[in-house]
Design a protein around this motif. Sequence first.
Motif, short mmCIF file in Angstrom:
data_model
loop_
_atom_site.label_atom_id
_atom_site.label_comp_id
_atom_site.label_asym_id
_atom_site.label_seq_id
_atom_site.Cartn_x
_atom_site.Cartn_y
_atom_site.Cartn_z
N LEU A 55 0.83 -1.21 0.00
CA LEU A 55 0.00 0.00 0.00
C LEU A 55 0.86 1.26 0.00
CD1 LEU A 55 -2.70 -0.96 2.68
CD2 LEU A 55 -2.95 -0.98 0.19
N THR A 56 0.35 2.29 -0.64
CA THR A 56 1.04 3.58 -0.60
C THR A 56 0.80 4.21 0.77
OG1 THR A 56 -0.87 4.86 -1.35
CG2 THR A 56 0.55 3.91 -3.07
N PRO A 57 1.60 5.20 1.15
CA PRO A 57 1.35 5.87 2.44
C PRO A 57 -0.07 6.44 2.55
CG PRO A 57 3.52 6.46 1.63
CD PRO A 57 2.84 5.67 0.54
N GLU A 58 -0.60 6.97 1.45
CA GLU A 58 -1.96 7.51 1.47
C GLU A 58 -2.99 6.41 1.72
OE1 GLU A 58 0.19 8.12 -1.14
OE2 GLU A 58 0.79 10.11 -0.45
N GLN A 59 -2.78 5.26 1.07
CA GLN A 59 -3.69 4.14 1.26
C GLN A 59 -3.61 3.62 2.70
OE1 GLN A 59 -2.14 1.77 -1.96
NE2 GLN A 59 -3.98 2.13 -3.22
N ARG A 60 -2.40 3.54 3.22
CA ARG A 60 -2.23 3.10 4.61
C ARG A 60 -2.94 4.04 5.57
NH1 ARG A 60 4.14 1.39 5.20
NH2 ARG A 60 4.10 -0.26 3.63
N GLN A 61 -2.79 5.31 5.31
CA GLN A 61 -3.42 6.33 6.14
C GLN A 61 -4.94 6.15 6.12
OE1 GLN A 61 -2.19 10.14 4.78
NE2 GLN A 61 -2.70 11.17 6.68
N ARG A 62 -5.50 5.93 4.94
CA ARG A 62 -6.93 5.75 4.79
C ARG A 62 -7.40 4.49 5.52
NH1 ARG A 62 -8.70 5.56 -1.14
NH2 ARG A 62 -6.60 6.32 -1.19
N VAL A 63 -6.65 3.39 5.35
CA VAL A 63 -7.01 2.13 6.02
C VAL A 63 -7.00 2.32 7.53
CG1 VAL A 63 -6.22 -0.23 6.50
CG2 VAL A 63 -6.29 0.62 4.14
N LEU A 64 -5.95 2.95 8.06
CA LEU A 64 -5.87 3.14 9.51
C LEU A 64 -6.95 4.08 10.02
CD1 LEU A 64 -2.01 3.29 10.04
CD2 LEU A 64 -3.58 1.47 10.72
N ALA A 65 -7.23 5.14 9.30
CA ALA A 65 -8.28 6.07 9.73
C ALA A 65 -9.62 5.35 9.80
CB ALA A 65 -8.36 7.26 8.78
N ASN A 66 -9.89 4.53 8.82
CA ASN A 66 -11.15 3.81 8.82
C ASN A 66 -11.19 2.70 9.87
OD1 ASN A 66 -12.64 5.23 6.79
ND2 ASN A 66 -11.16 4.44 5.34
N TYR A 67 -10.05 2.09 10.10
CA TYR A 67 -9.99 1.08 11.16
C TYR A 67 -10.24 1.73 12.51
CZ TYR A 67 -8.34 -2.74 14.07
OH TYR A 67 -8.26 -3.73 15.02
N ARG A 68 -9.68 2.90 12.73
CA ARG A 68 -9.93 3.63 13.98
C ARG A 68 -11.41 3.95 14.14
NH1 ARG A 68 -5.04 6.83 12.12
NH2 ARG A 68 -3.35 5.62 13.04
N GLN A 69 -12.02 4.36 13.05
CA GLN A 69 -13.46 4.65 13.09
C GLN A 69 -14.23 3.39 13.45
OE1 GLN A 69 -14.95 6.42 9.53
NE2 GLN A 69 -17.06 6.35 10.21
N TRP A 70 -13.85 2.27 12.84
CA TRP A 70 -14.50 0.99 13.11
C TRP A 70 -14.36 0.64 14.59
CZ3 TRP A 70 -17.70 -2.37 10.88
CH2 TRP A 70 -17.76 -3.67 11.38
N GLN A 71 -13.18 0.82 15.15
CA GLN A 71 -12.94 0.50 16.55
C GLN A 71 -13.79 1.35 17.49
OE1 GLN A 71 -11.46 -2.47 15.92
NE2 GLN A 71 -10.32 -2.11 17.79
N GLN A 72 -14.12 2.56 17.08
CA GLN A 72 -14.89 3.46 17.94
C GLN A 72 -16.40 3.20 17.86
OE1 GLN A 72 -13.69 7.37 16.77
NE2 GLN A 72 -11.64 7.15 17.63
N MET A 73 -16.83 2.40 16.89
CA MET A 73 -18.26 2.15 16.72
C MET A 73 -18.78 1.23 17.82
SD MET A 73 -18.47 1.51 12.61
CE MET A 73 -20.18 1.03 12.65
N PRO A 74 -20.00 1.50 18.30
CA PRO A 74 -20.61 0.56 19.26
C PRO A 74 -20.88 -0.79 18.58
CG PRO A 74 -21.82 2.66 19.18
CD PRO A 74 -20.81 2.68 18.06
N PRO A 75 -20.92 -1.87 19.34
CA PRO A 75 -21.14 -3.20 18.75
C PRO A 75 -22.39 -3.29 17.88
CG PRO A 75 -20.48 -3.41 21.04
CD PRO A 75 -20.67 -1.95 20.78
#
Length: 193
Positions: A55-75
């Motif tokens: 992945l490019t740095p931009e793609q990595r950034q996007r994946v991590l940002a979305n993963y963080r969002q996923w982690q913050q979501m209620p079950p």
Amino acid sequence: MSRRAFFFRIASVLVVLAISVGAHPTAAGAQDVSEPSNAAERALVAKYPDEWSKLTPEQRQRVLANYRQWQQMPPVERHLAEQNYQQFRALPPEERQQVLAGLRQWRKLPEARRNQLREAYAHYKLLPPHQREQIMQHYQRFQSLPPDQQRRVLNNYNKWQRLTPQQRENLRRRWGQPKRRRNQRYPALSKPS
């Protein structure tokens, strides 16, 4: 798993997140890093080391940002997102492309317009079923028109929206139609001036 499949899987989850919970690309953490910053993120990267390295740095950034969002979501929201993801994956490829095109179009809208559309949808959901059905029938009828007629309808609608309230009232009187109250009751249903 190929890089494309990995990125598509992550992108699909993002589509589902955006559709199911009204996600905004800027809402997922403010960190601007392309490397994992906690154990959960490192575990995600460790699970897909080959794909991550491609992945490019931009793609990595996007994946991590979305993963963080996923982690913050209620079950409950995660469960709904997973169900929506499964429904999305079950769609034929051309329908998935339409969903993705719609999401891209949504993201291009100014935030004020998105909020206006969310408000209009909230009002739509509160309407009695027979009124919602009428709206859907009108929409389907519009969709079935040939493109040139659709353009004419939209042009007329845009002209109508540019009229002052007094001009609209004068036209209604001239046509002998009662005053419509929909846009007064639900201003978000009308297009911004």
